[in-house]
Design a protein around this motif. Sequence first.
Motif, PDB file in Angstrom:
ATOM      1  N   CYS A 149       3.940  -1.633 -13.054  1.00 23.41           N
ATOM      2  CA  CYS A 149       5.364  -1.375 -12.837  1.00 23.41           C
ATOM      3  C   CYS A 149       6.031  -2.456 -11.986  1.00 23.41           C
ATOM      4  O   CYS A 149       7.249  -2.441 -11.832  1.00 23.41           O
ATOM      5  CB  CYS A 149       5.580   0.010 -12.232  1.00 23.41           C
ATOM      6  SG  CYS A 149       4.993   0.224 -10.539  1.00 23.41           S
ATOM      7  N   TYR A 150       5.249  -3.354 -11.400  1.00 27.06           N
ATOM      8  CA  TYR A 150       5.769  -4.487 -10.616  1.00 27.06           C
ATOM      9  C   TYR A 150       6.414  -4.066  -9.284  1.00 27.06           C
ATOM     10  O   TYR A 150       6.975  -4.900  -8.585  1.00 27.06           O
ATOM     11  CB  TYR A 150       6.797  -5.313 -11.407  1.00 27.06           C
ATOM     12  CG  TYR A 150       6.274  -5.948 -12.679  1.00 27.06           C
ATOM     13  CD1 TYR A 150       5.743  -7.240 -12.667  1.00 27.06           C
ATOM     14  CD2 TYR A 150       6.323  -5.264 -13.883  1.00 27.06           C
ATOM     15  CE1 TYR A 150       5.268  -7.819 -13.837  1.00 27.06           C
ATOM     16  CE2 TYR A 150       5.842  -5.838 -15.055  1.00 27.06           C
ATOM     17  CZ  TYR A 150       5.325  -7.125 -15.031  1.00 27.06           C
ATOM     18  OH  TYR A 150       4.866  -7.707 -16.184  1.00 27.06           O
ATOM     19  N   LEU A 151       6.388  -2.765  -8.956  1.00 21.45           N
ATOM     20  CA  LEU A 151       7.123  -2.345  -7.758  1.00 21.45           C
ATOM     21  C   LEU A 151       6.442  -2.815  -6.476  1.00 21.45           C
ATOM     22  O   LEU A 151       7.097  -2.950  -5.441  1.00 21.45           O
ATOM     23  CB  LEU A 151       7.338  -0.828  -7.774  1.00 21.45           C
ATOM     24  CG  LEU A 151       8.215  -0.338  -8.954  1.00 21.45           C
ATOM     25  CD1 LEU A 151       8.359   1.180  -8.939  1.00 21.45           C
ATOM     26  CD2 LEU A 151       9.599  -0.995  -8.934  1.00 21.45           C
ATOM     27  N   ALA A 210      -5.648   2.997 -12.081  1.00 25.07           N
ATOM     28  CA  ALA A 210      -4.423   3.796 -11.913  1.00 25.07           C
ATOM     29  C   ALA A 210      -3.162   2.920 -11.945  1.00 25.07           C
ATOM     30  O   ALA A 210      -2.048   3.435 -11.906  1.00 25.07           O
ATOM     31  CB  ALA A 210      -4.478   4.571 -10.597  1.00 25.07           C
ATOM     32  N   VAL A 251       0.848  -1.204   0.000  1.00 24.12           N
ATOM     33  CA  VAL A 251       0.000   0.000   0.000  1.00 24.12           C
ATOM     34  C   VAL A 251       0.881   1.250   0.000  1.00 24.12           C
ATOM     35  O   VAL A 251       0.671   2.189  -0.765  1.00 24.12           O
ATOM     36  CB  VAL A 251      -0.939   0.017   1.236  1.00 24.12           C
ATOM     37  CG1 VAL A 251      -1.749   1.314   1.274  1.00 24.12           C
ATOM     38  CG2 VAL A 251      -1.855  -1.192   1.227  1.00 24.12           C
ATOM     39  N   GLY A 252       1.899   1.228   0.856  1.00 23.65           N
ATOM     40  CA  GLY A 252       2.797   2.378   0.958  1.00 23.65           C
ATOM     41  C   GLY A 252       3.692   2.524  -0.247  1.00 23.65           C
ATOM     42  O   GLY A 252       4.053   3.639  -0.621  1.00 23.65           O
ATOM     43  N   ALA A 253       4.052   1.409  -0.873  1.00 21.08           N
ATOM     44  CA  ALA A 253       5.024   1.466  -1.974  1.00 21.08           C
ATOM     45  C   ALA A 253       4.395   1.865  -3.294  1.00 21.08           C
ATOM     46  O   ALA A 253       5.069   2.423  -4.158  1.00 21.08           O
ATOM     47  CB  ALA A 253       5.705   0.113  -2.137  1.00 21.08           C
ATOM     48  N   CYS A 254       3.124   1.583  -3.481  1.00 21.54           N
ATOM     49  CA  CYS A 254       2.515   1.815  -4.802  1.00 21.54           C
ATOM     50  C   CYS A 254       2.604   3.290  -5.184  1.00 21.54           C
ATOM     51  O   CYS A 254       2.097   4.156  -4.479  1.00 21.54           O
ATOM     52  CB  CYS A 254       1.052   1.386  -4.805  1.00 21.54           C
ATOM     53  SG  CYS A 254       0.257   1.786  -6.384  1.00 21.54           S
ATOM     54  N   PRO A 255       3.224   3.593  -6.326  1.00 22.20           N
ATOM     55  CA  PRO A 255       3.376   4.998  -6.707  1.00 22.20           C
ATOM     56  C   PRO A 255       2.071   5.658  -7.144  1.00 22.20           C
ATOM     57  O   PRO A 255       2.008   6.876  -7.238  1.00 22.20           O
ATOM     58  CB  PRO A 255       4.379   4.949  -7.867  1.00 22.20           C
ATOM     59  CG  PRO A 255       4.287   3.571  -8.414  1.00 22.20           C
ATOM     60  CD  PRO A 255       3.911   2.683  -7.262  1.00 22.20           C
ATOM     61  N   THR A 256       1.044   4.869  -7.418  1.00 26.05           N
ATOM     62  CA  THR A 256      -0.207   5.481  -7.860  1.00 26.05           C
ATOM     63  C   THR A 256      -1.358   5.199  -6.890  1.00 26.05           C
ATOM     64  O   THR A 256      -2.527   5.382  -7.232  1.00 26.05           O
ATOM     65  CB  THR A 256      -0.593   5.003  -9.280  1.00 26.05           C
ATOM     66  OG1 THR A 256      -0.634   3.579  -9.293  1.00 26.05           O
ATOM     67  CG2 THR A 256       0.439   5.468 -10.300  1.00 26.05           C
ATOM     68  N   ARG A 257      -1.005   4.750  -5.686  1.00 24.54           N
ATOM     69  CA  ARG A 257      -1.998   4.518  -4.631  1.00 24.54           C
ATOM     70  C   ARG A 257      -3.178   3.683  -5.140  1.00 24.54           C
ATOM     71  O   ARG A 257      -4.357   4.049  -4.968  1.00 24.54           O
ATOM     72  CB  ARG A 257      -2.490   5.847  -4.050  1.00 24.54           C
ATOM     73  CG  ARG A 257      -3.345   5.733  -2.803  1.00 24.54           C
ATOM     74  CD  ARG A 257      -2.559   5.623  -1.525  1.00 24.54           C
ATOM     75  NE  ARG A 257      -3.427   5.259  -0.400  1.00 24.54           N
ATOM     76  CZ  ARG A 257      -3.007   5.197   0.860  1.00 24.54           C
ATOM     77  NH1 ARG A 257      -1.757   5.479   1.173  1.00 24.54           N
ATOM     78  NH2 ARG A 257      -3.833   4.837   1.810  1.00 24.54           N
ATOM     79  N   GLN A 280      -0.027   1.060 -13.143  1.00 22.21           N
ATOM     80  CA  GLN A 280       0.809   1.260 -14.331  1.00 22.21           C
ATOM     81  C   GLN A 280       1.680   0.042 -14.632  1.00 22.21           C
ATOM     82  O   GLN A 280       2.639   0.136 -15.385  1.00 22.21           O
ATOM     83  CB  GLN A 280       1.649   2.519 -14.185  1.00 22.21           C
ATOM     84  CG  GLN A 280       2.558   2.502 -12.978  1.00 22.21           C
ATOM     85  CD  GLN A 280       3.512   3.699 -12.931  1.00 22.21           C
ATOM     86  OE1 GLN A 280       3.543   4.516 -13.838  1.00 22.21           O
ATOM     87  NE2 GLN A 280       4.307   3.778 -11.872  1.00 22.21           N
TER      88      GLN A 280
END
Lengths: 126, 531
Positions: free
Chosen positions: A43-45, A39, A17-23, A41
Amino acid sequence: MIAAIVEARCTGCNACVGACPTRVLEPAAKVPLIARLDACQTCYLCELACEADAIWVAPGEDDATAPAEPVLLASGQLGQVRRDHGWNAPLDGGQLDDYRLLGPLLREGSEIAARRYAAGRTSEAR
Amino acid sequence: MIASSFLRADVLVVGGGMAAAWAAIGAARQGVSVIVIDKGAMGTSGVTATGGPGHWWVPPDRAAREAAIARQMDKAQGLAERAWMERILDLTWRHLPEIAPFYPFGSNGAGGPYVQGVRGPEYMRALRKLAIAHGVTILDHHPAIELLRDEDGRIAGVHAVALASGDVIEIRSGATILATGGCAFRSGLIGSHTQTGDGYLMAAEAGASLSGMEFSISYSLSPAWASTRTLPYFAARFFDEAGRELDIPPPDAGHSHLQALGRAMLEGPVLADLSDAPPVLEGLLRRIQPLTAAAFDRRGIDLFRQRFAVRLYGEGTIRGTGGIRIVDRDCRTEVPGLFAAGDAATRELVAGASSGGGAVNSAWALSSGLIAGEAAAGEAIIGRQRPAAVRGLGRAGFHPRRGTRAIDRAGAISTVRDRVLSYDRAFWRTRETLESAGHDLESVWTEVADHASGEGRDLVELREIAAMAATARWCNAAALARDETRGLAVRADRPDKDGALGHRLLARGLSQVEVIAEAPVQPREPQPVAA
């Protein structure tokens, strides 16, 4: 798109939850909720952030379909990008020892394309 | 706008990518308090986090640096500055190694660390840790929605939305740095979803100009189903659906490579064939770019043996060079109290008319971040006693010029994306096509400015749409004004360079967009606030 958070593995730590760049994700009672899929993208992050190897991102930017959980668990793909990255390896673990080859390989690819194109032009001219 | 909580910092950094991180580190090292607010999460935000930036990297050897600068000046076609190049080479060389306590530098093959190229996720993780180690406070998932100006005419902070709650937060600062990245117009380019030009819009509302927006024809090749890094595709051959090989000039050919691919893609699916790729790549791809390998593994495609559909993903002002105009050597903008760094700023100073992409851009992001951070810290200390009253500068989405009503958001984004990025328009720019695009972009802007209004998350989304529409208008107007072909700004109807246009172009304004030739650089005096 993020397609699955495997409940049997998720520890509810909410790191994704905290890591997702697009919430895309919101905390929920147990497994985080995929609240805003549009939202995502791809990105696999979130996978890199997941210590439990519970997240699976589908490869298509408009596709959030996942295989059934047993198939996913048997696929070897859960946690694969973390293992490939050496994400939790020590800083001197050598996980980036081949990284210096990126530039040279990229240039080599460009040169291959340029040589092939020039050769094609020459044979056309003959 | 009523805020539900208040924070204060000497230096406020808006953004969460590599420029934002270096700006925060640069400021914190001066001993001031620093807050970073980011729309995403510092560590995963922006195009660096999914990328693998190589940095412009030349040892401090006089002859080697002279040669590198001479090559870059040549590419820049008269719009860059040698002194800026010298500075970013120096700063990058000295500071990039400082991430070592948090970054797993690999081998350079000669017994030392390989420093100049870093892998995105590990790099941004390291920068976040380095910022925290310097005492920086990071607020993730807090998109800034407007700048605040005090009675002396200085930027004094921002309003932001806490995405978790939807509440508005007010952050007051002595100096503010925009490091919000570029704009890819929601093209699908990996890492660019948050890159909607938000900083451009906020800066323009405060009176700043944008420079170099015409240098925005940049694309990267990827599988049709998702954007990835591009390492495997450089040697690709291309085929149509019937299996006929396409005549595509090599990637080095630049614009004609894009034109040939674009023309083929407008006619039908284009398949890439990687059988010519360097043979060792297959064994190394997973070690170098694991996420690229995953994009194929998970579709059951052997990328080196099976052909697959590809398309071009627009990179807008990310790999283009345009951004907020910089007016001095400290990365100040025309607006008092406001600095810009990274892709939010123009990169013409070091890239000129060429792409800022890759090595030079990364060196710029690091260096402009450090420069802006340090200068902002100095300015914040001098000005710690600031006026208490501030005013929010946001217009579109806050104060509709006519009646509030729902706007067609998907339609607005789709029109903007098409008019800027569609292959036919971007690869064959002419006066006629640009004028027609300009007309459509005005309609989108008018709709948003006249009617859009929202709160919380909804307002964030409307501001993104407004920022993309505004950015598209500046790019389009600048492309029209650059009535020639220079570097990345290629005009199909003006194939030659015009000696009379060897200067930068500034686009400015929101209600009315105008483009002017850059005048000699002089910071403006603080302006009184309009009633």
